[in-house]
Design a protein around this motif. Sequence first.
Motif, PDB file in Angstrom:
ATOM      1  N   SER A 127       0.847  -1.181   0.000  1.00  0.00           N
ATOM      2  CA  SER A 127       0.000   0.000   0.000  1.00  0.00           C
ATOM      3  C   SER A 127       0.888   1.239   0.000  1.00  0.00           C
ATOM      4  CB  SER A 127      -0.965   0.003   1.187  1.00  0.00           C
ATOM      5  OG  SER A 127      -1.968   0.991   1.021  1.00  0.00           O
ATOM      6  N   GLU A 151      -1.882   1.125   6.175  1.00  0.00           N
ATOM      7  CA  GLU A 151      -2.100  -0.140   5.478  1.00  0.00           C
ATOM      8  C   GLU A 151      -0.790  -0.849   5.141  1.00  0.00           C
ATOM      9  OE1 GLU A 151      -5.846  -0.267   2.853  1.00  0.00           O
ATOM     10  OE2 GLU A 151      -5.102   1.770   2.550  1.00  0.00           O
ATOM     11  N   ALA A 198      -5.137   0.357  -1.800  1.00  0.00           N
ATOM     12  CA  ALA A 198      -5.237   1.490  -0.876  1.00  0.00           C
ATOM     13  C   ALA A 198      -6.685   1.923  -0.765  1.00  0.00           C
ATOM     14  CB  ALA A 198      -4.379   2.667  -1.346  1.00  0.00           C
TER      15      ALA A 198
END
Length: 421
Positions: free
Chosen positions: A50, A55, A338
């Motif tokens: 990501s 993340e 994402a």
Amino acid sequence: MTKEHSVILLSADALRADHLSCYGYDRETSPVLDEFADESIQFTRAYSASSHTREAVPAILTGEYPDIAIGSDYRLATETIASTFSSEGVSTGGFHSNPFVSRAYGFDRGFDEFDDDLHFGEHKLVALAQRALDKLRNRHYARADEINERSLSWLDSLRADDRFFLWNHYMDTHGPYEPPAEYRQLYTNTEISDRDAQSLYQRAINDPNSITETERQLLIDLYDAEIRYNDAKIGSFFEALRDRDLFDQSLVIVTADHGDAFGEHGYYEHPRYLHDEITHVPLLVRPPGGADETVSVPASTLDIAATIGETVDAEKRYDGVSLFELQDRDDRTVFLQARGEKDDGHLRRYASRTRDGSCFCERDQKTEALEFSDCTSRSLRNELEAHVEERLRRENGADPSDDGEVDEEIERRLSALGYKE
């Protein structure tokens, strides 16, 4: 690799690969890592799972895509390598100062020692003292030398024959870029105070079109100086490991959670996109005894946990593969993702990359529509579409574990790091 070795994972926040001299940058920003790369397996096409910490770090620590690794509230939702090691009786330590992967979000799970440089929930006077220290040093994270000192102190507390897993995450390359003067002078003669550097960085995020070419270059100069500082401190850490006879007998991995942008696509910092500037990261793997190899097959930061998992009797399923397996492959497709934020919070972005190709996709959660762009081949588009469909079947849709409130101390740190307006 055998199962007797300790593991040292060093990650730098917002460190893009193409600003390291060992990845072809025209400035000598990374003499220590250049030398380290010469005795490691260097992955030239490594991509973060990501584009931002919330993340990217969970993917590194769990080996699972972010949609599984964390819940909708960004709290840890699965087991990390630390938990795997701990269950095998291996000592575990984590040291960093990024609020997004602090104990407030569950990232202390599995660590015997977890120092996130935050004191929320502790005695009020301790938190106030921390705040006073932050104000005095005009900085809201622990520098690399502090992270080194804390982690080495923990290592010295272990018994000589203890196996360990150590994770150090360095914040120095994250904005605002405020390098120490001796490193700043390597790349720029421009006089700028830390407070003005903070203001420039925040303006670049909020109003990228206002940044002149001179200001853009200044931001790059300051960023490169932070890289050189961080590189030197990693070198100091390596020397300390050698002094303790821990360096050569350990698996040592150096990477980054994501990169940083400097206006290449109309934005600065690392918002929720998947361009190379914010997803192409360094990845250097030094097995015990060293190696000297370059691998151009695409790798993912998801592969780190799978690689580390080989050093223990782990039965955990990983979305990545062992990095040692990539040495014999000709090509491979890696996937990135994402979540959108703020006004585009309903969007989910995906990308795929091979040695020579890439493809991007946006999914609108409101309409379930998929929009593809910049696909270099029809087959790569089909492969990405199949991957997105698989992620939809597996996506973690759990409700937040609590009301989502975040401690005031974390809010203050996030604001200082440019995350809040």
